[in-house]
Design an enzyme around this catalytic site. Sequence first.
Site, PDB file in Angstrom:
ATOM      1  N   TRP A  50       0.866  -1.194   0.000  1.00  0.00           N
ATOM      2  CA  TRP A  50       0.000   0.000   0.000  1.00  0.00           C
ATOM      3  C   TRP A  50       0.898   1.239   0.000  1.00  0.00           C
ATOM      4  O   TRP A  50       1.859   1.330   0.778  1.00  0.00           O
ATOM      5  CB  TRP A  50      -0.884  -0.056   1.250  1.00  0.00           C
ATOM      6  CG  TRP A  50      -1.778   1.133   1.459  1.00  0.00           C
ATOM      7  CD1 TRP A  50      -2.609   1.706   0.544  1.00  0.00           C
ATOM      8  CD2 TRP A  50      -1.949   1.862   2.675  1.00  0.00           C
ATOM      9  NE1 TRP A  50      -3.290   2.751   1.125  1.00  0.00           N
ATOM     10  CE2 TRP A  50      -2.904   2.868   2.428  1.00  0.00           C
ATOM     11  CE3 TRP A  50      -1.398   1.759   3.954  1.00  0.00           C
ATOM     12  CZ2 TRP A  50      -3.310   3.770   3.400  1.00  0.00           C
ATOM     13  CZ3 TRP A  50      -1.807   2.652   4.920  1.00  0.00           C
ATOM     14  CH2 TRP A  50      -2.746   3.644   4.644  1.00  0.00           C
ATOM     15  N   LYS A  91     -13.378  -0.302   5.675  1.00  0.00           N
ATOM     16  CA  LYS A  91     -13.979  -1.158   4.643  1.00  0.00           C
ATOM     17  C   LYS A  91     -15.098  -2.035   5.199  1.00  0.00           C
ATOM     18  O   LYS A  91     -16.198  -2.067   4.668  1.00  0.00           O
ATOM     19  CB  LYS A  91     -12.906  -2.058   4.011  1.00  0.00           C
ATOM     20  CG  LYS A  91     -11.624  -1.331   3.585  1.00  0.00           C
ATOM     21  CD  LYS A  91     -11.858  -0.353   2.462  1.00  0.00           C
ATOM     22  CE  LYS A  91     -10.581   0.243   1.890  1.00  0.00           C
ATOM     23  NZ  LYS A  91      -9.778   1.034   2.796  1.00  0.00           N
ATOM     24  N   ASP A 150      -0.942  -5.556   9.326  1.00  0.00           N
ATOM     25  CA  ASP A 150      -1.892  -4.512   8.963  1.00  0.00           C
ATOM     26  C   ASP A 150      -3.172  -5.237   8.525  1.00  0.00           C
ATOM     27  O   ASP A 150      -3.165  -5.965   7.532  1.00  0.00           O
ATOM     28  CB  ASP A 150      -1.318  -3.666   7.823  1.00  0.00           C
ATOM     29  CG  ASP A 150      -2.224  -2.482   7.473  1.00  0.00           C
ATOM     30  OD1 ASP A 150      -3.290  -2.334   8.098  1.00  0.00           O
ATOM     31  OD2 ASP A 150      -1.850  -1.705   6.562  1.00  0.00           O
TER      32      ASP A 150
END
Length: 407
Positions: A135, A252, A216
Amino acid sequence: MAVASRFDGVTMAPPDPILGVSEAFKADNSDLKLNLGVGAYRTEELQPYVLKVVQKAESQMLKRGENKEYLPIEGLAAFNKATAELLFGTGNPVIQEKRVATVQGLSGTGSLRLAAAFIERYFPGAKVLISAPTWGNHKNIFNDARVPWSEYRYYDPKTVGLDFEGMISDLKAAPEGSFILLHGCAHNPTGIDPTPDQWAKIADVILEKNHFPFFDVAYQGFASGSLDEDASSVRLFAARGMELMVAQSYSKNLGLYAERIGAINVVCSSPDAAARVRSQLKRIARPMYSNPPMHGAKIVANIVGDPTLFNQWKDEMQMMAGRIKSVRQKLYDSLSAKDKSGKDWSFVLHQIGMFSFTGLNKAQSDNMTDKWHVYMTKDGRISLAGLSSAKCEYLADAIIDSFHNVK
């Protein structure tokens, strides 16, 4: 006449590579345009979606008429309890033995930043190893916290899959005691995850090298539709008796993007160590932002704490994960049917989560945008959350054209 400014030495910063995609998309007037850059769930009509369970929890909160007092530095106690239990499982020994230090953070980014500041302070000179690719914000976070980082091999362009041997070899070669940043599930940007057997081998090497696992977890429940399945990598490492860190985000899986709700969890070898770690995380948070936001934390705590709402959330997560899986399948079917070259597109199906790594290079990705009005990041990542089943054939045409006709 222009007046000299004290800020004449401040240069213009480059646009953010991901957020810049959305700006370019807005400026395009074509009816065909598709925004596959942003990592946010969209409905089949490509509209933002607020979960029904979130609306229900919010209306209950309004009825109760709660105040807007400050939270403690470490955040809402009910949220911290709920988020650690969701991650590790209610009966997990790390929770029963009070060995987890949990501090509410400003979603995933803020939780990672808090952990990075903690690493810089208590493990000076320790290096963080990050997957290549990862990311885009991971590198910014460690750079800003002045934590040195390097990369381990992860993506294999030849197979559009995992370079497992390269990854293991790089973890073995890293200086002992390095922090290894791992994506718990639905690797961003590739959508390629290790298998359970591969996770076990990764854990073996991390133990052997005395490395520190740092997860993560941005998509728990959103990748497979199952909260437990998506946390299995983290739980495997915890079961091996390792100390570890986990950053979490609810952007999300509950659609709470703008509420900035997440947490940093540090699993320690004793409750005493956990208490000391929590105290120092709070100490870092205090001059940074004082205390975290309450609204989203209460939404999470209320949903997880109410069996009816919790089941409704699980149903909605399965619905969202299911929609993404179905457009992934339809995209694969369209690519396979339309491409007569014999190329194997099955990597699209082997990936998981909202992203797919197409294997397109920068020139090919530029063609997707310039010719086909498909907006995506230049590394070839597309967000399937921004795709509808109605647009799958169009996207397949764009990918096939870009892959075969642009070198």
